[in-house]
Scaffold this motif. Sequence first.
Motif, PDB file in Angstrom:
ATOM      1  N   GLY A 162       6.454   0.618   6.289  1.00  0.00           N
ATOM      2  CA  GLY A 162       6.945  -0.757   6.345  1.00  0.00           C
ATOM      3  C   GLY A 162       6.016  -1.827   5.810  1.00  0.00           C
ATOM      4  N   VAL A 163       4.697  -1.615   5.937  1.00  0.00           N
ATOM      5  CA  VAL A 163       3.734  -2.648   5.532  1.00  0.00           C
ATOM      6  C   VAL A 163       3.959  -3.090   4.092  1.00  0.00           C
ATOM      7  CG1 VAL A 163       1.296  -3.149   5.227  1.00  0.00           C
ATOM      8  CG2 VAL A 163       2.023  -1.588   7.022  1.00  0.00           C
ATOM      9  N   LEU A 164       4.163  -2.111   3.219  1.00  0.00           N
ATOM     10  CA  LEU A 164       4.225  -2.446   1.801  1.00  0.00           C
ATOM     11  C   LEU A 164       5.665  -2.598   1.328  1.00  0.00           C
ATOM     12  CD1 LEU A 164       1.312  -0.382   0.349  1.00  0.00           C
ATOM     13  CD2 LEU A 164       1.514  -2.826   0.556  1.00  0.00           C
ATOM     14  N   GLU A 165       6.506  -3.153   2.175  1.00  0.00           N
ATOM     15  CA  GLU A 165       7.886  -3.355   1.782  1.00  0.00           C
ATOM     16  C   GLU A 165       8.178  -4.840   1.788  1.00  0.00           C
ATOM     17  OE1 GLU A 165      10.329  -1.504   0.533  1.00  0.00           O
ATOM     18  OE2 GLU A 165       8.631  -0.156   0.343  1.00  0.00           O
ATOM     19  N   GLY A 166       9.397  -5.149   1.446  1.00  0.00           N
ATOM     20  CA  GLY A 166       9.839  -6.532   1.594  1.00  0.00           C
ATOM     21  C   GLY A 166       9.599  -7.338   0.344  1.00  0.00           C
ATOM     22  N   PRO A 167      10.073  -8.586   0.365  1.00  0.00           N
ATOM     23  CA  PRO A 167      10.100  -9.410  -0.843  1.00  0.00           C
ATOM     24  C   PRO A 167       8.715  -9.820  -1.325  1.00  0.00           C
ATOM     25  CG  PRO A 167      10.748 -10.694   1.083  1.00  0.00           C
ATOM     26  CD  PRO A 167      10.648  -9.278   1.536  1.00  0.00           C
ATOM     27  N   ASP A 168       7.702  -9.713  -0.476  1.00  0.00           N
ATOM     28  CA  ASP A 168       6.377 -10.206  -0.881  1.00  0.00           C
ATOM     29  C   ASP A 168       5.454  -9.085  -1.349  1.00  0.00           C
ATOM     30  OD1 ASP A 168       6.778 -13.034  -0.255  1.00  0.00           O
ATOM     31  OD2 ASP A 168       7.024 -12.295   1.786  1.00  0.00           O
ATOM     32  N   ARG A 169       6.043  -7.901  -1.561  1.00  0.00           N
ATOM     33  CA  ARG A 169       5.237  -6.790  -2.069  1.00  0.00           C
ATOM     34  C   ARG A 169       4.902  -7.067  -3.528  1.00  0.00           C
ATOM     35  NH1 ARG A 169       6.257  -0.512  -3.171  1.00  0.00           N
ATOM     36  NH2 ARG A 169       8.099  -1.160  -4.306  1.00  0.00           N
ATOM     37  N   ILE A 170       3.638  -6.903  -3.890  1.00  0.00           N
ATOM     38  CA  ILE A 170       3.183  -7.205  -5.251  1.00  0.00           C
ATOM     39  C   ILE A 170       2.865  -5.905  -5.984  1.00  0.00           C
ATOM     40  CG2 ILE A 170       1.358  -8.309  -6.618  1.00  0.00           C
ATOM     41  CD1 ILE A 170       1.026 -10.325  -4.390  1.00  0.00           C
ATOM     42  N   PHE A 171       3.330  -5.832  -7.223  1.00  0.00           N
ATOM     43  CA  PHE A 171       2.992  -4.711  -8.104  1.00  0.00           C
ATOM     44  C   PHE A 171       1.811  -5.145  -8.974  1.00  0.00           C
ATOM     45  CE2 PHE A 171       3.474  -3.091 -12.488  1.00  0.00           C
ATOM     46  CZ  PHE A 171       3.275  -1.740 -12.247  1.00  0.00           C
ATOM     47  N   VAL A 172       0.758  -4.340  -8.991  1.00  0.00           N
ATOM     48  CA  VAL A 172      -0.415  -4.624  -9.823  1.00  0.00           C
ATOM     49  C   VAL A 172      -0.570  -3.473 -10.803  1.00  0.00           C
ATOM     50  CG1 VAL A 172      -2.891  -5.135  -9.790  1.00  0.00           C
ATOM     51  CG2 VAL A 172      -1.485  -5.673  -7.786  1.00  0.00           C
ATOM     52  N   GLY A 173      -0.233  -3.707 -12.081  1.00  0.00           N
ATOM     53  CA  GLY A 173      -0.283  -2.624 -13.063  1.00  0.00           C
ATOM     54  C   GLY A 173      -1.296  -2.916 -14.155  1.00  0.00           C
ATOM     55  N   GLY A 174      -1.578  -1.904 -14.968  1.00  0.00           N
ATOM     56  CA  GLY A 174      -2.516  -2.088 -16.080  1.00  0.00           C
ATOM     57  C   GLY A 174      -3.962  -2.099 -15.629  1.00  0.00           C
ATOM     58  N   LEU A 175      -4.255  -1.451 -14.501  1.00  0.00           N
ATOM     59  CA  LEU A 175      -5.640  -1.416 -14.021  1.00  0.00           C
ATOM     60  C   LEU A 175      -6.418  -0.353 -14.792  1.00  0.00           C
ATOM     61  CD1 LEU A 175      -4.773  -1.431 -10.230  1.00  0.00           C
ATOM     62  CD2 LEU A 175      -6.043  -3.244 -11.400  1.00  0.00           C
ATOM     63  N   PRO A 176      -7.621  -0.688 -15.276  1.00  0.00           N
ATOM     64  CA  PRO A 176      -8.435   0.358 -15.906  1.00  0.00           C
ATOM     65  C   PRO A 176      -8.661   1.501 -14.906  1.00  0.00           C
ATOM     66  CG  PRO A 176      -9.394  -1.807 -16.296  1.00  0.00           C
ATOM     67  CD  PRO A 176      -8.281  -2.003 -15.314  1.00  0.00           C
ATOM     68  N   TYR A 177      -8.620   2.746 -15.392  1.00  0.00           N
ATOM     69  CA  TYR A 177      -8.681   3.901 -14.486  1.00  0.00           C
ATOM     70  C   TYR A 177     -10.003   4.004 -13.753  1.00  0.00           C
ATOM     71  CZ  TYR A 177      -4.459   5.118 -16.897  1.00  0.00           C
ATOM     72  OH  TYR A 177      -3.197   5.058 -17.398  1.00  0.00           O
ATOM     73  N   TYR A 178     -11.068   3.425 -14.327  1.00  0.00           N
ATOM     74  CA  TYR A 178     -12.370   3.576 -13.669  1.00  0.00           C
ATOM     75  C   TYR A 178     -12.551   2.564 -12.538  1.00  0.00           C
ATOM     76  CZ  TYR A 178     -13.143  -0.029 -17.181  1.00  0.00           C
ATOM     77  OH  TYR A 178     -13.017  -1.139 -17.961  1.00  0.00           O
ATOM     78  N   PHE A 179     -11.595   1.680 -12.352  1.00  0.00           N
ATOM     79  CA  PHE A 179     -11.720   0.727 -11.242  1.00  0.00           C
ATOM     80  C   PHE A 179     -11.576   1.445  -9.913  1.00  0.00           C
ATOM     81  CE2 PHE A 179     -11.013  -3.939 -12.350  1.00  0.00           C
ATOM     82  CZ  PHE A 179     -11.929  -3.825 -13.371  1.00  0.00           C
TER      83      PHE A 179
END
Length: 363
Positions: free
Chosen positions: A140-157
């Motif tokens: 449930g924590v990561l659900e709902g309208p305020d969930r943010i998608f963060v893409g394009g992260l360098p793999y070494y991060f």
Amino acid sequence: GPPPSIPNSFPNMMPPPPGMDTRHARRVYVGGLSSMANEQSVATFFSQVMEAVGGNTAGPGEAVVNVYINHEKKFAFVEMRSVEEASNAMALDGIIFEGAPVKVRRPNDYNPSLAATLGPNQPSQILNLAAVGLSPGSSGVLEGPDRIFVGGLPYYFTEVQIRELLESFGPLRGFDLVKDRETRNSKGYAFCVYQDVSVTDIACAALNGIQMGDKTLTVRRANQGTTQTKPEQENVLLQAQEQVALQRFVFQAGALPTKVVCLAQVVSADELKDDEEYEDIVEDMKAEGGKYGSLMSVIIPRPMANGEPSPGVGKAFLEFSDTVGASKARAGLNGRKFGGNQVIAVYYPENKFSQGEYDAYIY
């Protein structure tokens, strides 16, 4: 007499023509596609994903039999071999395709009561959704309208680095870096939810489109396209962007390995004034750094005797003979405590180091 009309004598024994009645229950609506998507890439992706989660119930082979794409509206209808497979595909809502989450829904012409007579209308409980980075009915924590998608992260991060970047806007209530099930390596995207949901749009607006190493971040609410920033958020947004610029500077400059590791917040100016204490600190650093590789030099800038500001005070520089030693040291020392201080370890530009410029980072 008249010839016996065989087909009509047994109306109930004729099987329905393949695909006719079941088609509405075998089709899946997929929304939010990238402009790069084509019929083949969508078909291949969904067939592979269905196989990966164990959703192929109609035997070996590709689950997808047909794809229709509406390029203008960026959605597709994906036709599965069986009603059961289409129901299993419902569990794939939010899966990442070509770098962004897509919606998976029933099409408008889906008729639930009719479909219920054709096969299961819910996904199987035993699908292995983790295999494709989905968590079943996500915690449930990561659900709902305020969930943010963060893409394009360098793999070494690392998780720590990504959280640090995100938390420059406020504490997170939930964070999930999606990893490969086999290798446990980052897949380059994450989801998060802020404790104070009012910062959601600000964080998205400030982070989206930022260059990180060789990648560009995509940051937005996970379940919708772009959101407009409200005018009253403008000035908060400006501050946020300045904050991000600082963090990004640390990450970008500090992301690609060099032979020099800079430890920030490692010593205080006071500890460096006394000659004997200073020698001790240098020796400790040599011993500590030497565990990771062959050290060429250790430089710990000291404060000026006359009290004038001196560049780099508070930092220590470890120069290794190669980037392998440096990267081990950076990984090993970042986040470690030295005399009560938690160290930040980043790579330092070799050209600056060799010119004696010790303040190329701002913290």
